[in-house]
Design an enzyme around this catalytic site. Sequence first.
Site, PDB file in Angstrom:
ATOM      1  N   GLU A  97       1.987  -7.146 -18.773  1.00  0.00           N
ATOM      2  CA  GLU A  97       0.918  -7.769 -18.954  1.00  0.00           C
ATOM      3  C   GLU A  97       0.089  -8.689 -17.680  1.00  0.00           C
ATOM      4  OE1 GLU A  97      -1.066 -11.063 -22.312  1.00  0.00           O
ATOM      5  OE2 GLU A  97      -0.476  -9.335 -23.133  1.00  0.00           O
ATOM      6  N   LYS A 100       5.314 -18.022 -29.194  1.00  0.00           N
ATOM      7  CA  LYS A 100       5.001 -16.348 -28.479  1.00  0.00           C
ATOM      8  C   LYS A 100       4.338 -17.084 -27.019  1.00  0.00           C
ATOM      9  CE  LYS A 100       2.920 -12.537 -27.433  1.00  0.00           C
ATOM     10  NZ  LYS A 100       1.747 -12.185 -26.462  1.00  0.00           N
ATOM     11  N   ASP A 123      20.095 -10.097 -21.515  1.00  0.00           N
ATOM     12  CA  ASP A 123      19.299  -9.412 -23.357  1.00  0.00           C
ATOM     13  C   ASP A 123      18.613 -10.597 -23.861  1.00  0.00           C
ATOM     14  OD1 ASP A 123      19.426  -8.290 -25.789  1.00  0.00           O
ATOM     15  OD2 ASP A 123      21.918  -8.687 -26.186  1.00  0.00           O
ATOM     16  N   HIS A 152      -8.264 -13.272 -19.081  1.00  0.00           N
ATOM     17  CA  HIS A 152      -7.425 -12.231 -19.815  1.00  0.00           C
ATOM     18  C   HIS A 152      -8.085 -10.083 -19.753  1.00  0.00           C
ATOM     19  CE1 HIS A 152      -4.258  -9.649 -22.211  1.00  0.00           C
ATOM     20  NE2 HIS A 152      -5.765  -9.075 -22.675  1.00  0.00           N
TER      21      HIS A 152
END
Length: 417
Positions: free
Chosen positions: A76, A255, A271, A368
């Site tokens: 993104e 998020k 990880d 965006h």
Amino acid sequence: MKFYEMTAAQRLAQLVEEGAMTAETAAIFAGSGALSADVAASLSENQLGQFSLPLGVARQVPVAGRVVNVPMVTEEPSVVAAASNGARLLRAGAGVQITLPPHTVRAEIVFDGLPDLPAAQALVAAHEALFKQVADDAHPSAVQRGGGLKAQTVAVIADRFLKIGLIIAPGQAMGANLANTIAEAVGQAAGKLLNSRPLTAILTNRDEAIGRATVAVPLGALATGTRTGAEVATGIAALSALAEVDEDRAVTHNKGILNGIEAAVLATGNDTRAVAAAIYAHAGATGRMSPLATWRQTATELVGSIALPLPVGILGGAIRSLPVAQASLALGGFTTVADLQGALLALGLAQNLAALRAQVGPGLQAGHMKLQARNLAISIGATGKEIGQLAAALSSGVMSEAAAQTLLDQMRKEQHS
């Protein structure tokens, strides 16, 4: 020419010129794209092929008195753009202050079905020195480097389970393999003592080593084309307050922070699942989802803070097997775990600030979608120079697959007429 307007080769050349990377590191990035067949087969079970994602860089992220370039792997483009924009805002003040606890990892050994839990707990507590010796013997090289088992606890859980908790210093590695090795060795020793087989002896991805970062951004730096810095700061502080009382908002707030952190964790060969598990356990530790970062407005500044665990390393795991991960660590100048953790904390603040500023300013979707225009162009078959030309046309018109296909057909028709 701005950094984002350059070709990949030009960006690498500039980073070399700035001293941010060596020519050898630049060559690794320039030639990246595929692991050897042997390495790929060794890093995955049932390996069929390789999956590629672009690697970008968040520019000039301020971290504890220095400025670093943070590599990011994500599909993104707006994530990398927002990180760099947020870093610019963070640089407007005195920089980002970092506080890090000692780097540790935790493991647990749990027994079930013991006939006398209080007696078992007392017996385990009396043999702490034995378990320390067992742990040291299980991984002597860790002890030689100053790591290994550092603390032990023993507790009864829910009147059923006996749990031995281990706190382990893994040095510059993330520490999962070290924790599992020590936990299994101590579990066997405890099992002999208790005449019982452990139910489990394994790393826990819950991490109580919480890193913290703070920043103060002058209000004037936050201004947009339509709102003053004070107005923007008021909106950001309000969104932060909302995340503290509304779990729906808190999840989305967090998020956005992970957009940057996970991209950098992936780029450095760490990880992502372990980091996400630890962070969300921390965010939900009170029984409800809480924001990882908060923002408060003063008369002259917007003050932000972030607190989260970061179980990462710069050695071990797959890092040594992934040349691009090693190159990413070199690009960021991450020579210790603390270096990487500090950069991740600052990146989280930058990502969060950029997202909140966009929400209270021009809105997220316009920027965006402008960056997503290239993805749309590629998805309908545009190639080469067509991608940029079609993306530019889409950015100023309707953003849909049908519109993109019509424009592409028209471009190709004009080219061949």
